[in-house]
Design an enzyme around this catalytic site. Sequence first.
Site, mmCIF file in Angstrom:
data_model
loop_
_atom_site.group_PDB
_atom_site.id
_atom_site.type_symbol
_atom_site.label_atom_id
_atom_site.label_comp_id
_atom_site.label_asym_id
_atom_site.label_seq_id
_atom_site.Cartn_x
_atom_site.Cartn_y
_atom_site.Cartn_z
ATOM 1 N N TYR A 150 -6.667 30.600 8.259
ATOM 2 C CA TYR A 150 -8.033 30.104 8.122
ATOM 3 C C TYR A 150 -8.083 28.667 7.612
ATOM 4 C CZ TYR A 150 -9.605 34.809 9.056
ATOM 5 O OH TYR A 150 -9.840 36.023 9.668
ATOM 6 N N LYS A 220 3.599 40.585 5.338
ATOM 7 C CA LYS A 220 4.501 40.785 6.474
ATOM 8 C C LYS A 220 5.765 39.975 6.220
ATOM 9 C CE LYS A 220 5.295 42.616 10.564
ATOM 10 N NZ LYS A 220 5.582 44.048 10.673
ATOM 11 N N ASP A 320 1.752 46.295 8.419
ATOM 12 C CA ASP A 320 1.536 47.308 9.453
ATOM 13 C C ASP A 320 1.610 48.719 8.872
ATOM 14 O OD1 ASP A 320 4.191 46.676 8.992
ATOM 15 O OD2 ASP A 320 4.859 47.106 11.013
ATOM 16 N N ASP A 344 -8.544 40.375 6.172
ATOM 17 C CA ASP A 344 -9.609 40.505 7.160
ATOM 18 C C ASP A 344 -9.470 41.830 7.905
ATOM 19 O OD1 ASP A 344 -11.813 39.812 8.628
ATOM 20 O OD2 ASP A 344 -10.901 38.102 9.634
#
Length: 455
Positions: A150, A220, A320, A344
Amino acid sequence: MTGSCITMEGGALKVPSNPICPFIEGDGIGRDIWRAARRVLDAAVEKAYKGDKKIVWKEVLAGEKAYKDSQEWLPKATLDAFRKYLVGIKGPLTTPIGGGIRSLNVALRQELDLYVCLRPVRWFKGAPSPVRRPDLVDMIIFRENTEDIYAGVEWQEGSEEVQTVLKFLRGTMGVENIRFPETSGIGIKPVSREGTERLVRAAINYSLRYKRKSVTLVHKGNIMKFTEGAFRDWGYALATQEFRGDTVTERESWFLDNKERNPGLTVEANANLVDPGYKWMSPDKQEEIQEEVKAALAMWDTHGDRKWTKKLLIRDAIADIALQQVLTRPNSFDVIATMNLNGDYLSDALAAQVGGIGIAPGGNINYDTGHAIFEATHGTAPKYADQDKVNPGSVILSGEMMMRYMGWGAAANLIVHGMDRAIAAKTVTYDFERQMDGATLRKCSEFADDIISHM
């Protein structure tokens, strides 16, 4: 009624009995839901404080209403008002098309450095849900608000700029694993130590204040080791350095628990229980884990003999897996601290479990300066504008968050109580009514009436 400014003194908000709070009505359905929400918020304050406290609302403009008034999507006067009065609220805003501002919401967050996007997610009894146990969902997401993708560092495929970047990457930096360089757009995601630390610090402070059980760092890092992996490492480091007496990491809890179950356990045996592949590791790696065990056991006076079970647990989860487990075992998660994009995804996925985005609140906060803008988390839905139809829950519960942030907990509790009872009575707007057996369809304004009547 004249009002006074909220101020920040000694690292804490100082809220007068008549605070001036700027509001942005919002575009599209913003007009309907703000009218409903304002009545609910004012009623809660009146019922809680019997006239001793009152919010003095100050309208400021952004989005379509601002553009029609001044040919500006985000006027300087609006930013100045939020800077001056510290705490405010907004409805959904249209993102202008065709240049300038990528998103008005992102612009507000970045201009005011609102580095925390706070998204509480809980189920109200009776709300429709696609999962079997929505009652197990009770999480607070701390989403980093100013970095990651972002921050907007990217270059378009085929542009002169992207060719310059590619030349630098392939030449100076020796990058060889861009599969289709001639047709690739390129983006860079900054993740800083400072940005990580202030987010994780806010999450831990919140967890300690409200007696939450754990903070999970979602990342991640198994793939992006120097951005998302660094987020995880910096988060653990901050927790153990600044909050040592109040926290325990998940691995530390395993080492301590092993020792408590078997007091004669050697350091090597303890390490092998936590890392079953320990005996096949290199000597250097084995020594590293042994030092980790020793460091955990060195906290015995403060954390041993089950004292660690009363500490705030700091753990991490790969993004994930986290997205899977918030569905399959949501009660394993309490407070989540994560980066912008992960947050998000997670916040909207969780909202779907408890009734949808129409009832999901949010706040954008800088805990250092005190600035905060609470907001409806959904879009403007222009086809429903001015129909007195949609669910005002998102902005109402965002107002509840604002009250709690200001220290007006009695008013906040009344809002939650009223919402809980209105939904349990099955007097709901169309988004819920069509999914509930025996429900009574209520207009947006009527749902506000129901909440007020149940306070």
